[in-house]
Design a protein around this motif. Sequence first.
Motif, PDB file in Angstrom:
ATOM      1  N   PRO A 127       0.871  -1.409  -0.191  1.00  0.00           N
ATOM      2  CA  PRO A 127       0.101  -0.482   0.068  1.00  0.00           C
ATOM      3  C   PRO A 127       1.099   1.111  -0.383  1.00  0.00           C
ATOM      4  CG  PRO A 127       0.126  -0.679   2.469  1.00  0.00           C
ATOM      5  CD  PRO A 127       0.857  -1.569   0.924  1.00  0.00           C
ATOM      6  N   LEU A 128       0.941   1.685  -1.254  1.00  0.00           N
ATOM      7  CA  LEU A 128       2.406   2.485  -1.043  1.00  0.00           C
ATOM      8  C   LEU A 128       1.662   4.032  -1.530  1.00  0.00           C
ATOM      9  CD1 LEU A 128       4.395   1.951  -4.349  1.00  0.00           C
ATOM     10  CD2 LEU A 128       4.187   1.527  -2.727  1.00  0.00           C
ATOM     11  N   HIS A 129       2.149   5.299  -0.006  1.00  0.00           N
ATOM     12  CA  HIS A 129       1.535   6.677  -0.142  1.00  0.00           C
ATOM     13  C   HIS A 129       2.003   6.900  -1.445  1.00  0.00           C
ATOM     14  CE1 HIS A 129       2.565  10.750   1.119  1.00  0.00           C
ATOM     15  NE2 HIS A 129       1.888  10.575   2.667  1.00  0.00           N
ATOM     16  N   GLU A 130       1.316   8.381  -1.806  1.00  0.00           N
ATOM     17  CA  GLU A 130       1.058   8.785  -2.819  1.00  0.00           C
ATOM     18  C   GLU A 130       2.169   9.111  -3.348  1.00  0.00           C
ATOM     19  OE1 GLU A 130      -1.124  13.056  -1.446  1.00  0.00           O
ATOM     20  OE2 GLU A 130      -2.105  11.458  -2.462  1.00  0.00           O
ATOM     21  N   ASP A 131       3.633  10.151  -2.759  1.00  0.00           N
ATOM     22  CA  ASP A 131       3.988  10.577  -2.832  1.00  0.00           C
ATOM     23  C   ASP A 131       4.631   9.238  -3.251  1.00  0.00           C
ATOM     24  OD1 ASP A 131       3.462  12.616  -1.741  1.00  0.00           O
ATOM     25  OD2 ASP A 131       4.607  13.095  -0.217  1.00  0.00           O
ATOM     26  N   TRP A 132       5.673   8.297  -3.148  1.00  0.00           N
ATOM     27  CA  TRP A 132       6.142   7.904  -4.456  1.00  0.00           C
ATOM     28  C   TRP A 132       6.414   7.347  -5.191  1.00  0.00           C
ATOM     29  CZ3 TRP A 132      10.135   5.245  -2.124  1.00  0.00           C
ATOM     30  CH2 TRP A 132      10.261   5.230  -0.783  1.00  0.00           C
ATOM     31  N   VAL A 133       5.306   8.035  -6.321  1.00  0.00           N
ATOM     32  CA  VAL A 133       5.135   8.047  -7.237  1.00  0.00           C
ATOM     33  C   VAL A 133       6.368   8.997  -8.068  1.00  0.00           C
ATOM     34  CG1 VAL A 133       3.189   8.884  -9.666  1.00  0.00           C
ATOM     35  CG2 VAL A 133       2.797   7.553  -7.290  1.00  0.00           C
ATOM     36  N   GLY A 134       6.746   8.751  -9.122  1.00  0.00           N
ATOM     37  CA  GLY A 134       7.620   9.765  -9.177  1.00  0.00           C
ATOM     38  C   GLY A 134       9.504   8.673  -9.131  1.00  0.00           C
ATOM     39  N   ARG A 135       8.902   8.451  -8.164  1.00  0.00           N
ATOM     40  CA  ARG A 135      10.209   7.721  -7.280  1.00  0.00           C
ATOM     41  C   ARG A 135      11.339   6.389  -8.287  1.00  0.00           C
ATOM     42  NH1 ARG A 135      11.596  10.931  -2.920  1.00  0.00           N
ATOM     43  NH2 ARG A 135      13.427   9.436  -2.647  1.00  0.00           N
ATOM     44  N   SER A 136      12.474   5.792  -7.825  1.00  0.00           N
ATOM     45  CA  SER A 136      12.695   4.658  -9.054  1.00  0.00           C
ATOM     46  C   SER A 136      12.164   3.606  -8.186  1.00  0.00           C
ATOM     47  CB  SER A 136      14.522   4.893  -8.898  1.00  0.00           C
ATOM     48  OG  SER A 136      14.710   4.761  -8.045  1.00  0.00           O
ATOM     49  N   VAL A 137      12.515   2.082  -8.382  1.00  0.00           N
ATOM     50  CA  VAL A 137      12.090   1.013  -7.499  1.00  0.00           C
ATOM     51  C   VAL A 137      13.160   1.241  -6.579  1.00  0.00           C
ATOM     52  CG1 VAL A 137      12.560  -1.231  -8.016  1.00  0.00           C
ATOM     53  CG2 VAL A 137      10.621  -0.323  -9.139  1.00  0.00           C
ATOM     54  N   ARG A 138      14.761   1.379  -7.186  1.00  0.00           N
ATOM     55  CA  ARG A 138      15.925   1.360  -6.252  1.00  0.00           C
ATOM     56  C   ARG A 138      15.517   1.835  -4.964  1.00  0.00           C
ATOM     57  NH1 ARG A 138      19.091   3.453  -9.530  1.00  0.00           N
ATOM     58  NH2 ARG A 138      20.271   1.761 -10.386  1.00  0.00           N
TER      59      ARG A 138
ATOM     60  N   GLY B  97       9.324 -11.826   8.553  1.00  0.00           N
ATOM     61  CA  GLY B  97       8.931 -11.728  10.146  1.00  0.00           C
ATOM     62  C   GLY B  97       8.969 -10.083   9.940  1.00  0.00           C
ATOM     63  N   THR B  98       8.765  -9.543   8.876  1.00  0.00           N
ATOM     64  CA  THR B  98       9.426  -7.793   8.258  1.00  0.00           C
ATOM     65  C   THR B  98       8.187  -7.112   8.007  1.00  0.00           C
ATOM     66  OG1 THR B  98      10.968  -7.961   6.065  1.00  0.00           O
ATOM     67  CG2 THR B  98      11.504  -8.196   8.464  1.00  0.00           C
ATOM     68  N   VAL B  99       7.036  -8.152   7.980  1.00  0.00           N
ATOM     69  CA  VAL B  99       6.395  -7.227   6.302  1.00  0.00           C
ATOM     70  C   VAL B  99       5.398  -5.847   7.264  1.00  0.00           C
ATOM     71  CG1 VAL B  99       4.054  -8.427   6.366  1.00  0.00           C
ATOM     72  CG2 VAL B  99       5.651 -10.216   5.250  1.00  0.00           C
ATOM     73  N   SER B 100       5.796  -6.795   8.574  1.00  0.00           N
ATOM     74  CA  SER B 100       4.541  -4.886   9.240  1.00  0.00           C
ATOM     75  C   SER B 100       5.450  -3.464   8.596  1.00  0.00           C
ATOM     76  CB  SER B 100       4.376  -5.538  10.682  1.00  0.00           C
ATOM     77  OG  SER B 100       5.483  -5.672  10.990  1.00  0.00           O
ATOM     78  N   ASP B 101       6.934  -3.664   8.628  1.00  0.00           N
ATOM     79  CA  ASP B 101       7.755  -2.967   9.505  1.00  0.00           C
ATOM     80  C   ASP B 101       7.227  -1.996   7.711  1.00  0.00           C
ATOM     81  OD1 ASP B 101       9.308  -2.974  11.441  1.00  0.00           O
ATOM     82  OD2 ASP B 101      10.018  -4.338  10.831  1.00  0.00           O
ATOM     83  N   VAL B 102       7.276  -3.694   6.126  1.00  0.00           N
ATOM     84  CA  VAL B 102       7.375  -3.151   5.154  1.00  0.00           C
ATOM     85  C   VAL B 102       6.903  -1.469   5.045  1.00  0.00           C
ATOM     86  CG1 VAL B 102       7.608  -3.820   2.529  1.00  0.00           C
ATOM     87  CG2 VAL B 102       9.598  -5.456   4.473  1.00  0.00           C
ATOM     88  N   THR B 103       5.584  -2.719   5.068  1.00  0.00           N
ATOM     89  CA  THR B 103       3.913  -2.082   4.608  1.00  0.00           C
ATOM     90  C   THR B 103       4.273  -0.843   5.559  1.00  0.00           C
ATOM     91  OG1 THR B 103       2.843  -3.614   6.734  1.00  0.00           O
ATOM     92  CG2 THR B 103       2.906  -4.030   4.960  1.00  0.00           C
ATOM     93  N   ALA B 104       4.526  -1.084   6.791  1.00  0.00           N
ATOM     94  CA  ALA B 104       4.876   1.103   7.206  1.00  0.00           C
ATOM     95  C   ALA B 104       5.613   1.269   6.296  1.00  0.00           C
ATOM     96  CB  ALA B 104       5.184   0.212   9.035  1.00  0.00           C
ATOM     97  N   ALA B 105       7.112   1.612   5.860  1.00  0.00           N
ATOM     98  CA  ALA B 105       7.482   2.413   5.675  1.00  0.00           C
ATOM     99  C   ALA B 105       7.142   2.749   3.463  1.00  0.00           C
ATOM    100  CB  ALA B 105       8.759   1.525   4.803  1.00  0.00           C
ATOM    101  N   ALA B 106       6.713   1.761   2.914  1.00  0.00           N
ATOM    102  CA  ALA B 106       5.801   2.161   1.489  1.00  0.00           C
ATOM    103  C   ALA B 106       4.542   2.746   2.293  1.00  0.00           C
ATOM    104  CB  ALA B 106       5.422   0.826   1.181  1.00  0.00           C
ATOM    105  N   ALA B 107       3.508   2.750   3.255  1.00  0.00           N
ATOM    106  CA  ALA B 107       2.857   3.630   3.602  1.00  0.00           C
ATOM    107  C   ALA B 107       3.127   5.137   4.294  1.00  0.00           C
ATOM    108  CB  ALA B 107       1.989   3.075   4.403  1.00  0.00           C
ATOM    109  N   ALA B 108       4.469   5.115   4.496  1.00  0.00           N
ATOM    110  CA  ALA B 108       4.904   6.777   4.954  1.00  0.00           C
ATOM    111  C   ALA B 108       5.910   7.165   3.350  1.00  0.00           C
ATOM    112  CB  ALA B 108       6.069   6.414   5.754  1.00  0.00           C
TER     113      ALA B 108
END
Length: 220
Positions: free
Chosen positions: A152-163, A204-215
């Motif tokens: 679930p990506l934060h809208e500000d990730w649009v325009g950023r690279s996969v890296r 074991g890191t799924v919650s951290d991954v989703t939190a980082a992507a949502a920010a």
Amino acid sequence: MHVVIMGCGRVGSSLASGLERLGHEVAVIDRDPQAFRRLGPDFRGRQVVGFGFHRSVLDEAGLDSADAFAAVSSGDNSNIIAARVARESYGVEKVVARIYDAKRAAVYERLGIPTVATVPWTTDRLLRMLLPDGVATAWREPTGTVAVLPLPLHEDWVGRSVRDLEEATASRVAFVVRFGSGVLPTATTIVQAEDTVYVAAVSGTVSDVTAAAAAPPEED
């Protein structure tokens, strides 16, 4: 198709009934004759009493002419032995075994026996019902160590690279669904507004991954 099922518990009986409703020929094996009561009075397939890894029992169930075999008894060892006999001795092309121990499932997968690791699979289904869309895993490898999930990506990730996304979430982008089609991105692929991004991450890191992507991403 002719399908042989070992185990007439709740899963085996439901699978047998479902296959028969679809017009397939079914034989069910169980060591307990009383187990066949779960099939109901309208079941027309074979009911074979015995152990599903004994050749005489498998012969009676017609495994020599079967198109598929499912081992869904309550015992991991019985399931995998029966599945290997079906694959290696009878040459059945489609074989699957239900396994409770996810770590052992990985070993059996390497032996060429597709498995359904019950606990991780059930957990994922429950997560899909309990959590918001896009949070539960879409796939988990047999040991349960690595999961693939839509972010679930934060809208500000649009325009950023996969890296950038991979570095921020400590995950690996597996693929992107863009305009209904799957895309294999490179590190320089730019995230678009319509994208659904799937990443591979340690379970074991799924919650951290989703939190980082949502920010929102940090500014360079």
